[in-house]
Enzyme design. Structure first.
Site, PDB file in Angstrom:
ATOM      1  N   GLY A   1       6.417   8.775   7.672  1.00  5.98           N
ATOM      2  CA  GLY A   1       5.715   8.743   9.036  1.00  5.98           C
ATOM      3  C   GLY A   1       6.140   7.587   9.947  1.00  5.98           C
ATOM      4  O   GLY A   1       5.647   7.738  11.223  1.00  5.98           O
TER       5      GLY A   1
ATOM      6  N   ALA B   1      -0.521  -4.210  13.159  1.00  8.08           N
ATOM      7  CA  ALA B   1      -0.781  -3.232  11.311  1.00  8.08           C
ATOM      8  C   ALA B   1       0.025  -3.977  10.585  1.00  8.08           C
ATOM      9  O   ALA B   1       1.003  -4.843  10.507  1.00  8.08           O
ATOM     10  CB  ALA B   1       0.074  -2.041  12.099  1.00  8.08           C
TER      11      ALA B   1
ATOM     12  N   GLY C   1       2.124  -3.368   6.727  1.00 11.63           N
ATOM     13  CA  GLY C   1       3.116  -2.014   5.618  1.00 11.63           C
ATOM     14  C   GLY C   1       1.745  -1.083   4.348  1.00 11.63           C
ATOM     15  O   GLY C   1       1.511  -1.737   3.713  1.00 11.63           O
TER      16      GLY C   1
ATOM     17  N   GLU D   1       5.139   0.972  -0.263  1.00  4.68           N
ATOM     18  CA  GLU D   1       4.966   0.338  -1.605  1.00  4.68           C
ATOM     19  C   GLU D   1       4.282   0.195  -2.142  1.00  4.68           C
ATOM     20  O   GLU D   1       3.644   0.417  -3.772  1.00  4.68           O
ATOM     21  CB  GLU D   1       6.203  -0.556  -1.863  1.00  4.68           C
ATOM     22  CG  GLU D   1       7.618  -0.248  -1.187  1.00  4.68           C
ATOM     23  CD  GLU D   1       8.435  -1.138  -1.214  1.00  4.68           C
ATOM     24  OE1 GLU D   1       9.537  -1.595  -2.795  1.00  4.68           O
ATOM     25  OE2 GLU D   1       9.097  -2.274  -0.291  1.00  4.68           O
TER      26      GLU D   1
END
Lengths: 164, 333, 291, 423
Positions: free
Chosen positions: B49, B285, B287, B290
């Site tokens: 996304g 934000a 990530g 993973e």
């Protein structure tokens, strides 16, 4: 190879085709390579992933597991036949709404399995949905949003939907 | 007979390439003549996304609906490098690059609008693809009109920007460094399993996961990452294993012998998003790509121990391995 | 060159084709085995006889005291059939455990029998149901052979190249019989059995009057556990010594080690699955077979 | 910080094309006059190639060209970190795993190409095959690459490990192992390439970083970077696998030779055999802890099997080491990581990049410690969890966004809300 070609008649997405096909041509190759319907994906060629799922005479099949000439006389629905022109089918809309699409490679087959589930039972339980898509591998989503999308579509289509 | 057990695992993940590697992302944005916003990056959207995320960030800053964003996808002849879709870095790196670029473009647009209106920046705002003067809303100018004005004046409503944070190469003698990774994502998973003591089969029956993502740009995508990552974690914990014989021949190169979870092997799970903002992240934000899968396998392995006392130290925990260990336990070993 | 394909729409036509070309012909129905076996080497086939359109082989019928399942009946049909659900629920359950919906929609019972996989999921219930295979050729007519005799090795059976399976036949189980199917695969769908087991018990109260146990993936063919069957005769199904008898099961089987499990694990699991099957019967978790 | 759009789940921008089947993946690209390509893979995992006989294969109708290393003497190795991987293995050279490529076969149809591949005859001398990284590290093991089987070594040393163990009331040692895992991207590897009029090679094939793919293809072929153009089609799953060059380099070689568009689609089997895997790793952890659960020392040895080629291995394996204490503060940490060649399929990036493997090990270790100390595993985690001001094994001080404790608390709450009972 042309010598051994067989004549078949097959209806794909409401359109009748009369075609000469090599006997070793698989249905998935006919759809993709000859009819240009590349929405049907191939993921393994051995019926083990469900990416090439189409609906044939009302039932989901892996189009890699059918020889093209065996499809003679059949009616086939592929992802290109879902929805109505620019209008999406409610299942497709639900897939978008619920975030059920990631890489998207399993999606066309998944949408067709979803349709088969709802055709059989407009108000399926979570268990029925999970069983109904158990032949469609997805490596991205963990299936949850796909299950949610099928429930959502069932509700929109008037099946009522199962309580979560 | 069946027995249940619960296991927990918490993990951390330093994202970005880190370690002093040059890690950056570049983006460019322009207002098209029709007033739509074109966002160009080379970020690979593998389904997670990132293109939706960068559309949201550009739309947020430029005051346009997401539907007004046109994306130009990766093409080395057209887009500059956005770095890889790996290392859990795209939301953070390309997200920041798009944020920076959109901010530059915002200044460029305001700059033009200042000339048109004779008002200062603070007296202007964006709304629905228009520049609007405070208190004089009827004088708003659409981006399309503004693009025309810009063209007439020989100006361009476009910007290019990047994000290029510095990390420290660790000292080769001891791995020490001041800022080895840009930031860290954390996840905790709790899994409940049911084990068939007669066959060693494990079923994951309940699972929750709480990721600290700083700020979820797109909560549904965060859930999607967690659900998909957890399914991969279930596979790694219980069934997935490529096997080689002594001659290096790969023994199970197909999907009937290398098994990944089906819809019936993955339970419904709940994701609880924790948002402890990262000051350097776009809108706070971090990530999640993973770390979404990392805590699943250990939570399951700990749950297996909790259920039946078998400690699996070699993955995967196949039914055969578990049964063998159960027999050893029963023999008082 | 290239392969030659032929679709036959009548049984007689198919038999004529096999009479003429049987030696060089591969029969294809649902294709779920043939297209896996010949994946990326379809060019190595010579003749392919498509029998999918033989409508006459697609029904499930009760004939006198027997059930006749046409060889082109799919797993989905078996799973959904009222006749099968009422008379042989273990076969419906086994059919429903095969592969995936897509495979069940194409894979046929005749194909499963002809493929003669040692792990075939419908073969163990058919053995437990004491099924026979009906096959036919143009010049030697119809033969009916018990499934047990029909299967001779992994992928091998007694049929000649000009013969075609037309039906599976089994007696309608008696009123006092109850059956169970149990399978262990490494995941819940699209899994080939590590071991599977089918059990049919004729019960007089709790006493085992009659017993058939079939196991898959523990020998070159799916097979009956005759020694244990004999030992179980007359035992009380609720008593623990009945379950101890299952320790003898390893004498009935000859498993190998492969990617789906070691010899030892298969031995352990065979006993465990039969135990679970019997428990299901004791706990009445299975539908009663018979009318 | 939530905004009007940020923080909200808008419809994904790529979803409509995907639900309608209109999104074009590399497998879906067709061109007029297009040829098909497949490659011949190594017959054995470790061998010197003596002869490649193409005669019968070239006689198969429809075969346009078969390319071997002998046609491209200037072809250089490729690789993400070390350039150790050949796109083609030639006569007198070594294959190092069963996915190495001996010949690129191009023809009018896939069926013909597959037929031709079966007719190529290869003669080779077998070498010792090493599948166990521990065997690879032994002195007398045959070397897979000339520089030796240990690709690289990374070290970690924070605080004073000796003092850390002296302060410990309990020392726990365990060894953990992880397996080869395959990405199973649902779309097998595929691509299409064309040769443009200005000799630019255009490649449509999924990659996670098209600019880096471009550079690696260009350097291997000895071409200027601008002569390679990579265009991203829809990507059918990646998970790290699509960081390595997969079909791109073979396609680039092929189009330059035949000057017609060339397409390739791997079979699932080929994709599994020939493309990267998750590194199997061995972890030896010795952990010191006080009676109250406070971690005092963590010593780690990590061995990662990178298979026949380094790929991302050097980075993956030491990332496993760097994350060896998980989200827990431990003042004294020492460790070493070895990245080792074997003749297994090469291992590269896969979701978590070493941190996935090590998490299995440290979270198992934490549970084992909790039991030995009689402490609730959740308490043990909360006691040691990072907070602002903690330092990682790399000595990096954490300044902000350290939500690990909150994730534990929130996960426990949610689990209990669902009716779950812990312990």
């Amino acid at each position: 190879m042309g010598d051994n070609r067989l004549m078949i008649k097959v209806t794909v997405n409401d359109r009748l085709y009369e075609l000469q096909v090599d006997p070793e041509l698989r249905l998935v190759d006919l759809l993709r390579d000859e009819l240009g319907l590349t929405g049907t994906k191939e993921g393994c060629g051995k019926g083990e992933c469900g990416a090439c799922t189409i609906i044939m005479n009302g039932k989901t099949v892996n189009s890699c597991m059918v020889l093209a000439f065996q499809a003679d006389g059949s009616e086939i629905l592929t992802i290109e036949g879902m929805g109505d022109g620019e209008e999406l089918h409610p299942i497709q809309e639900a897939f978008i709404r619920q975030g059920a699409v990631q890489c998207g490679y399993c999606t066309p087959g998944m949408v067709l399995s979803a349709k088969a589930i709802l055709d059989k039972n407009p108000n399926p339980s979570e268990e029925e949905i999970r069983k109904g898509i158990s032949g469609n591998l997805c490596r991205c989503t963990g299936y949850q949003k796909i299950v949610d999308a099928i429930k959502d579509a069932a509700e929109v289509m008037g099946g009522g939907g199962d309580e979560r | 007979m069946k027995k249940r057990g619960v296991g927990i695992a918490s993990v951390m993940f330093g994202f970005g390439y880190g370690e002093g590697f040059p890690d950056h992302s570049t983006a460019s944005i322009r207002i098209k003549p029709d007033g739509r916003v074109e966002v160009k990056t080379a970020a690979a959207d593998v389904g997670q996304g990132v293109l939706t995320v960068v559309s949201q960030i550009a739309a947020e800053i430029l005051g346009v609906p997401v539907e007004s964003i046109d994306l130009v996808n990766g093409d080395t002849a057209v887009t500059r490098s956005s770095g890889s879709t790996s290392a859990t870095r795209q939301t953070f790196f390309t997200g920041n690059a798009v944020m920076n670029t959109a901010q530059i473009l915002r200044s460029i647009i305001f700059d033009l609008a200042v000339k048109v209106y004779g008002k200062t920046y603070p007296e202007l705002y964006f709304e629905n693809s228009c520049v609007v003067p405070h208190g004089a809303e009827e004088k708003k100018i659409s981006f399309a009109e503004l693009a025309k004005i810009a063209a007439e004046r020989g100006e361009k409503l476009e910007a290019e920007g990047s994000y290029f944070p510095i990390t420290t190469p660790p000292d080769p003698s001891n791995g020490q460094g001041e800022r080895v990774y840009v930031s860290y994502t954390f996840v905790t998973t709790i899994a409940e399993v049911e084990i068939d003591l007669g066959t060693g089969q494990v079923e994951v029956i309940r699972m929750v996961a709480a990721p600290d993502v700083g700020q979820a740009i797109h909560p549904q995508n965060v859930e999607g990452q967690m659900e998909g990552g957890s399914a991969q974690g279930i596979g790694m914990a219980l069934m997935e294993e490529i096997l080689f014989d002594e001659y290096g021949t790969l023994l199970n190169p197909n999907l009937s012998t290398y098994l990944i979870p089906t819809s019936l092997d993955v339970p419904r799970m709940q994701t609880v998003i924790v948002e402890d903002e990262e000051p350097l992240g776009p809108f706070g934000a971090k990530g999640i790509g993973e770390p979404a899968m990392i805590s699943t396998a250990p939570a399951i392995i700990n749950a297996i121990y909790n259920a039946c006392g078998v400690r699996i130290k070699e993955l995967p925990a196949t039914p055969e391995k578990i049964l063998r260990e159960l027999k050893k336990l029963a023999a008082g070993n | 060159m290239g392969i030659i394909g032929f679709t036959s729409r009548r049984l007689n036509e198919a038999l004529q084709y096999l009479h003429q070309y049987g030696d060089e012909t591969t029969i294809i129905a649902g294709g779920t085995d043939v297209l896996v076996k010949y994946h990326e080497r379809l060019d190595e086939l010579h003749r392919v006889l498509n029998i999918w359109q033989l409508e006459e082989l697609k029904s499930i019928r009760i004939i006198n005291d027997q059930i006749e399942v046409g060889s082109l009946v799919t797993h989905t049909q078996l799973e959904d059939s009222t006749i099968i659900q009422q008379n042989a629920p273990l076969l419906a359950e086994a059919a429903g455990s095969v592969g995936s919906p897509q495979i069940r929609n194409r894979g046929t019972i005749g194909g499963n029998v002809a493929n003669a996989s040692p792990a075939g999921d419908t073969l163990t219930p058919l053995l437990a149901l004491d099924a026979s295979v009906k096959f036919v050729s143009l010049d030697r007519g119809e033969k009916v052979v018990s499934l047990e005799e029909f299967l001779v090795g992994p992928g091998r059976h007694i049929m000649k190249k000009d013969e075609l399976i037309t039906a599976l036949i089994f007696p309608i189980p008696k009123d006092n019989t109850v059956g169970a199917f149990v399978k262990l695969g490494y995941r819940k769908a699209l899994a080939i059995s590590t071991v599977n087991a089918a059990i049919m018990l004729g019960l007089q109260g709790n006493l085992i009057e009659d017993c058939r146990i079939a196991l898959g993936a523990v020998a070159p063919t799916t097979k009956r556990a005759k020694l244990v069957e004999e030992l179980l005769q007359g035992q009380d199904v609720t008593k623990s010594n009945t379950f101890e008898i299952l320790g003898q099961l390893e004498k009935d089987i000859a498993p190998i080690s492969d990617i789906r499990g070691s010899q030892q694990y298969r031995t352990d699991i065979a006993r465990e699955l039969v135990t679970q099957g019997l428990q299901k019967i004791v706990n009445k978790e299975v539908g009663r077979s018979g009318r | 910080m939530k905004g009007n759009i940020v923080g909200h789940s808008v419809p994904k921008v790529d979803a409509k094309a995907k639900v309608t089947g209109k999104a074009l993946y590399a497998t879906d690209l067709y061109m007029e006059d297009m040829l098909y390509m497949q490659v011949l893979r190594a017959p054995y995992a470790h061998a010197v190639i003596r002869k490649i006989d193409l005669a019968q294969a070239l006689a198969v109708p429809g075969i346009v060209r078969i390319i071997t290393k002998e046609d491209l003497p200037g072809l250089k190795n490729h690789g993400l970190i070390f350039k150790d991987q050949p796109a083609l293995v030639g006569i007198g050279e070594k294959v190092r795993f069963t996915g190495d490529t001996l010949a690129i076969v191009i023809g009018e149809s896939n069926i013909q190409v597959r037929k031709a591949i079966k007719k190529i005859k290869v003669e080779y001398d077998k070498l010792e095959v090493i599948t166990d990284p521990l065997r690879a590290m032994e002195e007398d093991a045959v070397t897979i690459h000339t520089a030796g089987n240990i690709v690289c070594t990374h070290k970690l040393d924070k605080g004073d490990i000796v003092r850390g163990f002296m302060e410990a009331d309990l020392i726990v040692y365990n060894e953990f192992k992880t397996q080869h895992v395959e990405h199973i991207t649902l779309q097998p590897d595929a691509g299409l390439a064309t040769l443009e009029e200005d000799d630019t090679i255009c490649i449509w094939a999924a990659t996670q970083w098209l600019h880096d793919t471009r550079v690696d293809v260009a350097q291997a072929m000895g071409l200027p970077v601008e002569k390679i153009r990579i265009i991203q089609p829809a990507i059918g799953g990646a998970f790290g696998k699509r960081e390595d060059i997969i079909a791109q380099l073979h396609l680039a070689i092929a189009v330059r030779e035949v000057k017609r568009p060339v397409k390739t689609i791997y079979s699932r089997e080929e994709s599994i055999i020939a493309t990267s895997k998750r590194h199997p790793m061995i972890f030896r952890f010795r952990t010191g802890v006080k009676k109250d659960g406070t971690l005092t020392a963590w010593e780690a040895t990590v061995i990662g099997d990178t298979g026949a080629y380094a790929s991302s291995g050097p980075a993956v394996v030491h990332k496993g080491l760097y994350h060896c204490t998980g989200p827990y503060d431990c003042p004294n940490v020492r460790g070493v990581a070895y990245t080792v060649y074997t003749n297994n399929t090469y291992a590269g990036a896969m979701r978590g990049f070493g941190a996935t493997q090590t998490a299995f090990a440290y979270e198992s270790q934490m549970d084992i410690i909790a039991e030995k100390l009689g402490i609730n595993p959740i308490e043990l985690r909360l006691k040691n969890a990072y907070q602002v001001g903690s330092t990682t094994p790399n000595g990096q001080k954490l300044y902000a966004s350290v939500g690990v404790k909150e994730t534990i608390i929130k996960a426990v709450e949610a689990f209990e809300r669902l009716g779950g009972v812990i312990r």
